[in-house]
Design a protein around this motif. Structure first.
Motif, mmCIF file in Angstrom:
data_model
loop_
_atom_site.group_PDB
_atom_site.id
_atom_site.type_symbol
_atom_site.label_atom_id
_atom_site.label_comp_id
_atom_site.label_asym_id
_atom_site.label_seq_id
_atom_site.Cartn_x
_atom_site.Cartn_y
_atom_site.Cartn_z
ATOM 1 N N GLU A 331 0.824 -1.217 0.000
ATOM 2 C CA GLU A 331 0.000 0.000 0.000
ATOM 3 C C GLU A 331 0.851 1.257 0.000
ATOM 4 N N GLN A 336 -1.751 5.061 3.480
ATOM 5 C CA GLN A 336 -1.764 4.527 4.847
ATOM 6 C C GLN A 336 -1.911 5.648 5.870
ATOM 7 N N HIS A 369 -3.099 -2.662 -4.249
ATOM 8 C CA HIS A 369 -3.282 -1.975 -2.975
ATOM 9 C C HIS A 369 -3.749 -0.540 -3.222
#
Length: 451
Positions: A331, A336, A369
């Protein structure tokens, strides 16, 4: 609200980088023997390596010598363009501003402080960028003259050009002048944008009164908020917006940054450098990609599931927006960090769940992701913003990065970015064209988003 840093938490300037003889030779585009010739002539200083084998050289001194000698950039084995930069490193599914983890910086310091530190290496707590009255007036008039359907990037480009006309000293490319212009241009871009939906929200009135009261202006994220939405600004939402601005400041040589460096290589003034970056940013494979993710996420919420939406994209051969990034295996670290903050925003819960649904559903087809476009879409959808809000955030934020790259490029050999074209057309001599000649239609191959 960002956590307050202890005195020892201030990002410190990293120790001078040392290069081996081989690395020095590569930077200079010479043989190792020539490196020692520079040393013997006093043009370069060396220090014995810690293991006693060979010498090391100061990277800054090597770069200065390279500029003085006018060396040509060595061609990498891959054939891709490669330019040395000390701004951003992307490595191991993380990215770093001048060696410091960018997500940690974004979690600790607001946008303006990080931008200032990136430019100067000095952290200035509480710094606020202010728009000069003359530049702001010119930008307002220019933006207000645009058609109502104009997009946010249209307005930002026009505002940048108008601000340039109000700065007669814009051709001064000294470091001090460039920095002064950057500190005024960024808030001018923000203030020149119209209020969201043409009205004044409760949050925007609060921002205006705060700026007038303390004489310094509110935090940039607070000034940008009412340009993006009519909803009142709460602290978790402002924190998320400010973090998004900070996370997006730079990302190595993305397409718009390369365009900005090409302009700086020609010694275009900073406003023109920013205009070059904005022109490329508007592409759907770059800054406008978050708008595609916004529309997809809105459809997921309307239909109650990501399954039919993802299926429609796959059936029509379209990429699922907001997923995958060529520089990260897992990711996107920017996604995040932003997702973590949005989890603290109550009104973002549904959009955040929808985004996770998109990732999970698509994973059945391909292990992709989330990238920062999807995180920006969660912010814009949950805050009642328009689809191009993420593009606006991206453009305002990346202006600081373009300025950082311009500062680097102004110190390089001018006009060094002059690749040679590989001609594939018909060989001369060819007859003069006639009115009946019809050129072949261009075809476009598949492309992937590059941020």
């Amino acid at each position: 609200m960002k956590d307050q840093a202890a005195p020892g938490d201030v990002p410190a300037a990293s120790a001078p980088q040392r290069l081996s003889t081989r690395e020095t030779a590569e930077r200079l585009g010479v043989k190792p023997e020539t490196v020692y010739a520079y040393v013997s002539r006093g043009q370069l200083s060396s220090t014995r390596a810690p293991d006693g084998r060979g010498s090391t050289f100061d990277a800054a001194e090597v770069d200065a010598l390279a500029r003085r000698t006018g060396r040509r950039e060595p061609s990498p084995a891959t054939g891709d363009l490669v330019f040395r930069t000390g701004i951003t490193l992307i490595e191991g599914d993380r990215y770093y501003f001048r060696g410091v983890d960018a997500t940690e910086l974004a979690g600790q310091y607001p946008y303006e402080e990080v931008a200032e530190w990136l430019w100067t290496g000095v952290l200035r707590p509480g710094i606020r960028f202010m728009a000069p009255a003359e530049a702001l007036s010119a930008a307002h008039r220019a933006v207000e003259s645009l058609p109502a359907h104009s997009g946010s990037t249209d307005r930002l480009r026009v505002a940048a050009i108008a601000a340039a006309t109000a700065d007669p000293l814009r051709f001064d490319l000294s470091r001090e002048a460039v920095l002064a212009g950057a500190r005024s241009l960024i808030p001018t871009l923000v203030e020149a944008l119209p209020l969201a939906a043409g009205g004044r929200s409760e949050g925007s009135e609060g921002v205006a009164s705060q700026g007038a009261a303390d004489g310094t202006g509110a935090q940039l994220a607070r000034r940008l908020w009412p340009k993006l939405t009519t909803r009142p600004a709460d602290e978790p939402s402002i924190a998320a917006l400010d973090t998004a601005l900070t996370l997006l400041i730079d990302h190595d040589l993305a397409a718009s940054t390369l365009a900005a460096r090409v302009a700086a290589s020609a010694h275009a003034h900073p406003y023109a450098v920013v205009s070059a970056g904005l022109g490329v940013l508007e592409g759907p494979l770059h800054g406008a990609a978050s708008g595609l993710a916004h529309r997809m996420l809105t459809e997921v919420l309307e239909r109650g599931s990501a399954v039919p939406v993802v299926a429609d994209h796959l059936r029509s051969g379209r990429r699922v927006p907001g997923l995958g990034h060529r520089l990260y295996i897992s990711e996107d670290p920017r996604a995040q960090a932003l997702f973590a903050l949005l989890a603290d925003v109550p009104q973002a819960a549904r959009a955040l769940a929808a985004a996770r649904d998109v990732v999970t559903t698509t994973a059945r087809h391909a292990p992709l992701h989330a990238n920062v476009d999807l995180a920006l879409a969660v912010l814009s959808v949950s805050s009642g913003m328009a689809a191009d809000a993420g593009e606006t955030v991206f453009a305002v934020s990346r202006t600081a990065g373009w300025i950082a790259h311009a500062l680097e490029e102004y110190g390089e050999r001018p006009l060094r970015m002059r690749p040679s074209g590989q001609y594939t057309g018909p060989r001369p001599p060819q007859p003069l064209p006639t009115a009946t000649d019809v050129p072949p239609r261009s075809s476009y191959g598949p492309h992937s988003a590059q941020r």
